[in-house]
Write an enzyme that holds these catalytic residues in place. Structure first.
Site, PDB file in Angstrom:
ATOM      1  N   HIS A   1      11.811  -4.327  -7.770  1.00  0.00           N
ATOM      2  CA  HIS A   1      10.781  -3.488  -8.370  1.00  0.00           C
ATOM      3  C   HIS A   1      11.051  -2.002  -8.144  1.00  0.00           C
ATOM      4  O   HIS A   1      10.833  -1.186  -9.042  1.00  0.00           O
ATOM      5  CB  HIS A   1       9.418  -3.867  -7.775  1.00  0.00           C
ATOM      6  CG  HIS A   1       8.256  -3.182  -8.418  1.00  0.00           C
ATOM      7  ND1 HIS A   1       7.863  -3.449  -9.709  1.00  0.00           N
ATOM      8  CD2 HIS A   1       7.400  -2.244  -7.947  1.00  0.00           C
ATOM      9  CE1 HIS A   1       6.804  -2.706 -10.012  1.00  0.00           C
ATOM     10  NE2 HIS A   1       6.512  -1.965  -8.961  1.00  0.00           N
TER      11      HIS A   1
ATOM     12  N   SER B   1       6.026   1.669 -12.407  1.00  0.00           N
ATOM     13  CA  SER B   1       5.060   0.679 -11.935  1.00  0.00           C
ATOM     14  C   SER B   1       3.652   1.079 -12.373  1.00  0.00           C
ATOM     15  O   SER B   1       3.368   1.170 -13.553  1.00  0.00           O
ATOM     16  CB  SER B   1       5.192   0.534 -10.419  1.00  0.00           C
ATOM     17  OG  SER B   1       4.364  -0.476  -9.911  1.00  0.00           O
ATOM     18  N   MET B   2       2.772   1.345 -11.418  1.00  0.00           N
ATOM     19  CA  MET B   2       1.418   1.750 -11.769  1.00  0.00           C
ATOM     20  C   MET B   2       1.420   2.992 -12.665  1.00  0.00           C
ATOM     21  O   MET B   2       0.549   3.155 -13.522  1.00  0.00           O
ATOM     22  CB  MET B   2       0.612   2.002 -10.503  1.00  0.00           C
ATOM     23  CG  MET B   2      -0.829   2.323 -10.797  1.00  0.00           C
ATOM     24  SD  MET B   2      -1.865   2.386  -9.333  1.00  0.00           S
ATOM     25  CE  MET B   2      -3.395   2.886 -10.130  1.00  0.00           C
TER      26      MET B   2
ATOM     27  N   PHE C   1       2.384   2.742  -7.242  1.00  0.00           N
ATOM     28  CA  PHE C   1       1.431   2.361  -6.191  1.00  0.00           C
ATOM     29  C   PHE C   1       2.210   1.921  -4.961  1.00  0.00           C
ATOM     30  O   PHE C   1       3.222   1.229  -5.079  1.00  0.00           O
ATOM     31  CB  PHE C   1       0.586   1.206  -6.712  1.00  0.00           C
ATOM     32  CG  PHE C   1      -0.276   0.522  -5.691  1.00  0.00           C
ATOM     33  CD1 PHE C   1      -1.576   0.931  -5.485  1.00  0.00           C
ATOM     34  CD2 PHE C   1       0.205  -0.550  -4.952  1.00  0.00           C
ATOM     35  CE1 PHE C   1      -2.386   0.282  -4.559  1.00  0.00           C
ATOM     36  CE2 PHE C   1      -0.590  -1.194  -4.018  1.00  0.00           C
ATOM     37  CZ  PHE C   1      -1.884  -0.781  -3.827  1.00  0.00           C
TER      38      PHE C   1
ATOM     39  N   ASP D   1      12.454  -8.428 -10.255  1.00  0.00           N
ATOM     40  CA  ASP D   1      11.240  -7.705  -9.856  1.00  0.00           C
ATOM     41  C   ASP D   1      10.246  -8.707  -9.276  1.00  0.00           C
ATOM     42  O   ASP D   1       9.742  -9.574  -9.992  1.00  0.00           O
ATOM     43  CB  ASP D   1      10.654  -7.003 -11.083  1.00  0.00           C
ATOM     44  CG  ASP D   1       9.525  -6.040 -10.758  1.00  0.00           C
ATOM     45  OD1 ASP D   1       8.780  -6.304  -9.801  1.00  0.00           O
ATOM     46  OD2 ASP D   1       9.388  -5.035 -11.481  1.00  0.00           O
TER      47      ASP D   1
END
Length: 283
Positions: A257, A99-100, A33, A228
């Site tokens: 991240h 991530s997402m 994202f 992160d």
């Protein structure tokens, strides 16, 4: 440009843009994202050079894919991935999420099994469950996510700047692990996404993945930085690894991240070392 249709909205098809390059065993890369498949360029080059068939796609609402008003939940995202896997007839694939994108990996393996995927990679994961509840005191207060959505509604482009700052730990890593140009390129990619999709995806982060984890029967690699600032390591990767018997954890010291960009060499090595290991035998 190649597209796969995953549904319809009113009179229009919901098409996903994808890129499919190379030959050999397939690797599917699912972006984070609020970006799109273009953010995988450091991984796609390495994987292609190593002899892998490399597939990226833009999640619905982002990049060159359709931007419908609905469908921003993980059951739908996993169904979209299943259409891609089926249409391309992928077998023995490694599916990699950042991530997402880790949500698609986990939900796909839980809902659709391992017929087409032999292993999964979770980079900077959002599992097991981000939301703080009575049975999940390690989670994060919902008010934080409400604030994200309010900021997106008020000024999505200002929110993207704040997000990219946290994504890269920019004040610490500017001019070292990430250039000003790369920062702005990621901002520009995010700015091209759907406003509603960007907003609605925040709600998807709060889905509970704990019931999915026991259903996964393939090897899983988790890679995350211990600095992160988007999905804190103690709440996500560090906590997740012991909950998955098939998982191994690689911790990148001092990494933020956005490791597909800032720590691409480490990420590529971890993924390719993992893919060289024997996959779990099917029952």
């Amino acid at each position: 440009m190649p597209f796969i249709t995953v549904g319809t909205e009113n009179s229009a098809p919901i098409d996903l843009y994808y890129e499919d390059h190379g030959s050999g065993k397939p690797v599917v890369l699912i972006h984070g994202f609020p970006f799109n498949g273009a953010t995988w360029e450091k991984e796609t080059t390495a994987l292609l050079n190593a002899g892998y068939r490399t597939i990226t796609y833009d999640r619905r609402g982002f990049g060159n894919s359709a931007q419908p008003a609905n469908g921003y939940d993980y059951n739908t995202f996993a169904a979209d991935l299943d259409v891609l896997m089926t249409e391309l007839d992928l077998r023995d694939a490694t599916i990699v999420g950042h991530s997402m994108g880790t949500g698609e990996v986990v939900r796909y393996l839980a809902n659709y099994g391992s017929q087409r995927a032999s292993r999964g990679v979770l980079l900077s994961p959002l599992q097991p469950f981000l939301l703080k509840t009575k049975d999940n005191p390690e989670g994060v207060d919902k008010s934080l996510f409400d604030g994200f959505q309010q900021a997106i509604i008020k000024d999505r482009f200002a929110y993207l700047t704040t997000f990219c700052d946290a994504f890269f730990n920019y004040s610490e890593n500017k001019g070292k692990l990430v250039s000003e140009e790369a920062f702005h390129a990621h901002w520009q990619i995010g700015a091209g996404g759907s406003g509603k999709g960007t907003h609605d995806c925040v709600s998807a982060w709060l889905e509970d993945f704990r019931p999915d984890l026991p259903k996964i029967d393939v090897p899983i690699l988790i890679v995350q930085g211990d600095k992160d600032n988007v999905l804190p390591y103690p709440v996500t990767g560090q906590r997740l690894a012991p909950m998955m018997p098939t998982a191994s954890l690689v911790t990148l010291k001092g990494a933020p991240h956005g490791i597909p960009w800032t720590h691409a060499d480490d990420v590529n090595k971890a993924i390719m070392d993992f893919m060289k290991q024997p996959a779990k035998a099917r029952a």
